[in-house]
Enzyme design. Structure first.
Site, PDB file in Angstrom:
ATOM      1  N   GLN A 126       7.630 -30.075  22.442  1.00  0.00           N
ATOM      2  CA  GLN A 126       7.721 -30.740  23.749  1.00  0.00           C
ATOM      3  C   GLN A 126       7.862 -29.686  24.848  1.00  0.00           C
ATOM      4  OE1 GLN A 126      11.358 -32.898  24.466  1.00  0.00           O
ATOM      5  NE2 GLN A 126      10.450 -34.205  26.026  1.00  0.00           N
ATOM      6  N   SER A 129      10.744 -29.037  29.912  1.00  0.00           N
ATOM      7  CA  SER A 129      11.728 -28.298  30.717  1.00  0.00           C
ATOM      8  C   SER A 129      11.256 -26.896  31.076  1.00  0.00           C
ATOM      9  CB  SER A 129      13.040 -28.170  29.954  1.00  0.00           C
ATOM     10  OG  SER A 129      13.499 -29.438  29.586  1.00  0.00           O
ATOM     11  N   GLU A 245      12.156 -42.036  24.218  1.00  0.00           N
ATOM     12  CA  GLU A 245      13.037 -41.044  23.608  1.00  0.00           C
ATOM     13  C   GLU A 245      14.447 -41.603  23.469  1.00  0.00           C
ATOM     14  OE1 GLU A 245      14.097 -36.299  24.378  1.00  0.00           O
ATOM     15  OE2 GLU A 245      13.491 -37.566  26.015  1.00  0.00           O
ATOM     16  N   ASN A 371      24.343 -36.215  29.933  1.00  0.00           N
ATOM     17  CA  ASN A 371      25.199 -37.402  30.052  1.00  0.00           C
ATOM     18  C   ASN A 371      25.561 -37.732  31.494  1.00  0.00           C
ATOM     19  OD1 ASN A 371      24.955 -37.710  27.369  1.00  0.00           O
ATOM     20  ND2 ASN A 371      27.118 -37.508  26.862  1.00  0.00           N
ATOM     21  N   GLU A 372      25.625 -36.702  32.349  1.00  0.00           N
ATOM     22  CA  GLU A 372      25.883 -37.002  33.778  1.00  0.00           C
ATOM     23  C   GLU A 372      24.737 -37.844  34.343  1.00  0.00           C
ATOM     24  OE1 GLU A 372      26.197 -34.020  32.455  1.00  0.00           O
ATOM     25  OE2 GLU A 372      28.235 -33.347  32.888  1.00  0.00           O
TER      26      GLU A 372
HETATM   27  C1  LIG Z   1      19.369 -27.995  22.281  1.00  0.00           C
HETATM   28  C2  LIG Z   1      18.403 -28.400  23.339  1.00  0.00           C
HETATM   29  C3  LIG Z   1      17.113 -28.716  22.983  1.00  0.00           C
HETATM   30  C4  LIG Z   1      16.180 -29.066  23.965  1.00  0.00           C
HETATM   31  N1  LIG Z   1      14.879 -29.285  23.579  1.00  0.00           N
HETATM   32  C5  LIG Z   1      13.934 -29.459  24.527  1.00  0.00           C
HETATM   33  C6  LIG Z   1      12.557 -29.535  24.156  1.00  0.00           C
HETATM   34  O1  LIG Z   1      12.193 -29.466  22.985  1.00  0.00           O
HETATM   35  N2  LIG Z   1      11.638 -29.655  25.139  1.00  0.00           N
HETATM   36  C7  LIG Z   1      11.990 -29.754  26.457  1.00  0.00           C
HETATM   37  O2  LIG Z   1      11.105 -29.897  27.290  1.00  0.00           O
HETATM   38  N3  LIG Z   1      13.290 -29.686  26.836  1.00  0.00           N
HETATM   39  C8  LIG Z   1      14.266 -29.532  25.897  1.00  0.00           C
HETATM   40  N4  LIG Z   1      15.597 -29.432  26.267  1.00  0.00           N
HETATM   41  C9  LIG Z   1      15.927 -29.428  27.697  1.00  0.00           C
HETATM   42  C10 LIG Z   1      16.766 -30.586  28.151  1.00  0.00           C
HETATM   43  O3  LIG Z   1      15.972 -31.722  28.347  1.00  0.00           O
HETATM   44  C11 LIG Z   1      17.456 -30.114  29.448  1.00  0.00           C
HETATM   45  O4  LIG Z   1      18.367 -29.092  29.074  1.00  0.00           O
HETATM   46  C12 LIG Z   1      18.213 -31.210  30.133  1.00  0.00           C
HETATM   47  O5  LIG Z   1      17.302 -32.130  30.692  1.00  0.00           O
HETATM   48  C13 LIG Z   1      19.146 -30.671  31.244  1.00  0.00           C
HETATM   49  O6  LIG Z   1      18.463 -29.832  32.130  1.00  0.00           O
HETATM   50  P1  LIG Z   1      18.958 -28.347  32.467  1.00  0.00           P
HETATM   51  O7  LIG Z   1      19.263 -27.649  31.159  1.00  0.00           O
HETATM   52  O8  LIG Z   1      17.949 -27.737  33.392  1.00  0.00           O
HETATM   53  O9  LIG Z   1      20.329 -28.510  33.206  1.00  0.00           O
HETATM   54  P2  LIG Z   1      20.540 -28.834  34.754  1.00  0.00           P
HETATM   55  O10 LIG Z   1      19.683 -29.956  35.156  1.00  0.00           O
HETATM   56  O11 LIG Z   1      20.464 -27.551  35.513  1.00  0.00           O
HETATM   57  O12 LIG Z   1      22.024 -29.350  34.716  1.00  0.00           O
HETATM   58  C14 LIG Z   1      23.170 -28.496  34.662  1.00  0.00           C
HETATM   59  C15 LIG Z   1      24.408 -29.405  34.760  1.00  0.00           C
HETATM   60  O13 LIG Z   1      24.394 -30.106  36.010  1.00  0.00           O
HETATM   61  C16 LIG Z   1      24.421 -31.506  35.789  1.00  0.00           C
HETATM   62  N5  LIG Z   1      23.581 -32.203  36.752  1.00  0.00           N
HETATM   63  C17 LIG Z   1      22.287 -31.915  37.063  1.00  0.00           C
HETATM   64  N6  LIG Z   1      21.826 -32.778  38.001  1.00  0.00           N
HETATM   65  C18 LIG Z   1      22.847 -33.619  38.271  1.00  0.00           C
HETATM   66  C19 LIG Z   1      23.001 -34.729  39.134  1.00  0.00           C
HETATM   67  N7  LIG Z   1      22.000 -35.164  39.892  1.00  0.00           N
HETATM   68  N8  LIG Z   1      24.207 -35.358  39.151  1.00  0.00           N
HETATM   69  C20 LIG Z   1      25.240 -34.954  38.371  1.00  0.00           C
HETATM   70  N9  LIG Z   1      25.154 -33.906  37.528  1.00  0.00           N
HETATM   71  C21 LIG Z   1      23.984 -33.243  37.480  1.00  0.00           C
HETATM   72  C22 LIG Z   1      23.860 -31.688  34.384  1.00  0.00           C
HETATM   73  O14 LIG Z   1      24.228 -32.890  33.794  1.00  0.00           O
HETATM   74  C23 LIG Z   1      24.450 -30.477  33.668  1.00  0.00           C
HETATM   75  O15 LIG Z   1      25.768 -30.706  33.266  1.00  0.00           O
HETATM   76  C24 LIG Z   1      16.567 -29.123  25.322  1.00  0.00           C
HETATM   77  C25 LIG Z   1      17.890 -28.818  25.672  1.00  0.00           C
HETATM   78  C26 LIG Z   1      18.802 -28.472  24.713  1.00  0.00           C
HETATM   79  C27 LIG Z   1      20.201 -28.121  25.130  1.00  0.00           C
END
Ligand SMILES: Cc1cc2nc3c(=O)[nH]c(=O)nc-3n(C[C@H](O)[C@H](O)[C@H](O)COP(=O)(O)OP(=O)(O)OC[C@H]3O[C@@H](n4cnc5c(N)ncnc54)[C@H](O)[C@@H]3O)c2cc1C
Length: 385
Positions: A126, A129, A245, A371-372
């Site tokens: 996938q 991100s 999903e 979860n947020e």
């Molecule tokens: C183990 C693992 C496997 C994954 N596998 C895949 C994959 O195969 N393919 C893929 O495409 N993606 C994958 N992901 C990505 C995953 O979908 C993203 O990590 C996730 O959507 C969060 O985005 P971010 O890491 O950019 O965090 P951010 O969006 O930068 O968030 C950082 C923190 O801020 C909080 N936050 C952000 N926006 C808000 C808001 N509006 N209000 C309140 N809080 C907020 C978040 O909840 C989090 O606690 C994976 C992630 C992990 C950890």
């Protein structure tokens, strides 16, 4: 609400239970029971056994290998698989790209990809991100520029789960950087990962495992025929995919299984400790509430569309998974520090994997929509706040 299965559903559950516990090799189920990492071969073997019996992709349209089951039957299938320690069909294939191709793909794309996707002949990754485009996914920058019959892709994806095994990757790419709304300039592209210019780089996780990767694209030439849906329709497709999903996200069967095993691991005497007993009881109560909520969601999902309450399942399900892993670390006590010890050590296997499993499960509240973000969906769409 009826809490007992009808005679037909009970028979269906028995059928699933018998299949899962007799047809999937014990060695694979033992690996899951021991909470150890499955190899690629084990995951592929298990999915092929399920697919041969029509049990890998029941949610797909029937003509592509799906089953005309009720939502409750799908729920039972999912739960029984987890209880029997059978690896779930690879989500990227079974619940993400497969349904997308079935719903939005051309006839040729369906014929080319769906049978191989169901049978895990193609292992999908996938590519959604990016750095700075996770929760704010529409901010993605990986670009695809049309050049004749091809797109030229440049950019980076991150957190690509098991991308080291990937044959193909389904990517969200920016095809119109000028679009007024950033959601409007995104497309859904299928990319063969052996194409020159695709590079997978490992990311090491806190538990020491190699589960996620960065994927880099440098002048990667992709046939335009690999575009799914129309150009710039990618956001709609992504929303459809992310909705799917979150179906079946409540890992009730898996949490039940770990709880049951934990009782066996520690034995009667420890379980008589009132503090330990209270901890088990608290988790079991929450689990029961989650199970009932899952059944309610199943009962109210119309036309295969996810109910907004699936966000509740994601939220509570991931919290419970984490809580059980926390309990197991406590039960393992000092043994939980021995994750590096070998099989010849006096520390039992379950205690040695307790800490890596605990650390690994921190991910559950982040991936698939943090979860947020789930709390915001619940506030907006369920509570109307
Ligand atoms: C183990 C693992 C496997 C994954 N596998 C895949 C994959 O195969 N393919 C893929 O495409 N993606 C994958 N992901 C990505 C995953 O979908 C993203 O990590 C996730 O959507 C969060 O985005 P971010 O890491 O950019 O965090 P951010 O969006 O930068 O968030 C950082 C923190 O801020 C909080 N936050 C952000 N926006 C808000 C808001 N509006 N209000 C309140 N809080 C907020 C978040 O909840 C989090 O606690 C994976 C992630 C992990 C950890």
């Amino acid at each position: 609400m009826r809490l007992e299965l009808s005679a037909e559903d009970a028979a269906f559950r028995e059928e699933m239970r018998t299949f899962f516990t007799t047809q999937v090799p014990q060695s694979i189920r033992d690996t899951v029971a021991a909470r150890e990492e499955l190899s690629k071969e084990q995951i592929v073997e298990s999915q092929r056994i399920l697919n041969a019996a029509g049990l890998a992709v029941p949610g797909w349209p029937v003509e592509w290998g799906g089953q005309d089951w009720t939502p409750l039957q799908r729920h039972i299938w999912h739960e029984e698989m987890q209880s029997a320690c059978v690896p779930l069909p690879l989500a990227f294939n079974a619940s993400m790209v497969g349904p997308v191709i079935a719903a939005y793909g051309t006839q040729e794309q369906k014929e080319t990809f769906l049978p191989q996707t169901a049978n895990l002949d193609i292992w999908w990754s996938q590519g959604f991100s990016e750095p700075d485009a996770g929760s704010d996914l529409a901010g993605l920058r990986c670009a695809a520029v049309r050049d004749g019959d091809e797109y030229v892709v440049n950019g980076q994806k991150t957190w690509t789960t098991l991308g080291q095994y990937g044959d193909w990757i389904f990517n969200l790419v920016r095809t119109n950087p000028e679009a007024e709304k950033k959601q409007a300039g995104i497309s859904f592209l299928l990319i063969d990962m052996t194409t020159p210019g695709v590079e997978v780089r490992p990311i090491e996780l806190i538990d020491g495992g190699h589960e996620v990767n960065e994927v880099w694209f440098t002048d990667v030439r992709v046939p335009a025929a690999n575009l799914v849906g129309a150009e710039n329709q990618g956001w709609d497709i992504a929303k459809f995919l992310l909705g799917n999903e979150r179906v079946g996200v409540a890992p009730v069967g898996a949490v039940k299984r770990v709880l049951a095993h934990a009782k066996e691991w520690v034995g009667e005497e420890t379980l008589r400790d009132p503090l330990v007993a209270a901890r088990f009881a608290a988790i079991e109560n929450e689990l029961l509430a989650l199970e009932l909520t899952a059944l309610r969601v199943v009962a109210h999902s119309a036309d295969g569309k996810p109910h907004p309450a699936s966000s509740v399942l994601k939220l509570k399900g991931s919290e419970l998974q984490q809580e059980v892993s926390d309990l197991v670390v406590e039960l393992a006590g000092p043994g939980s520090l021995a994750s590096g010890a070998g099989d010849d050590s006096g520390v039992p296997g379950w205690a040695r994997v307790a800490t890596p499993a605990y650390l690994n499960l921190r991910k559950a509240s982040i991936y698939g929509g943090s979860n947020e973000i789930q709390r915001q969906i619940i506030a907006r769409t369920i509570l109307g706040l």
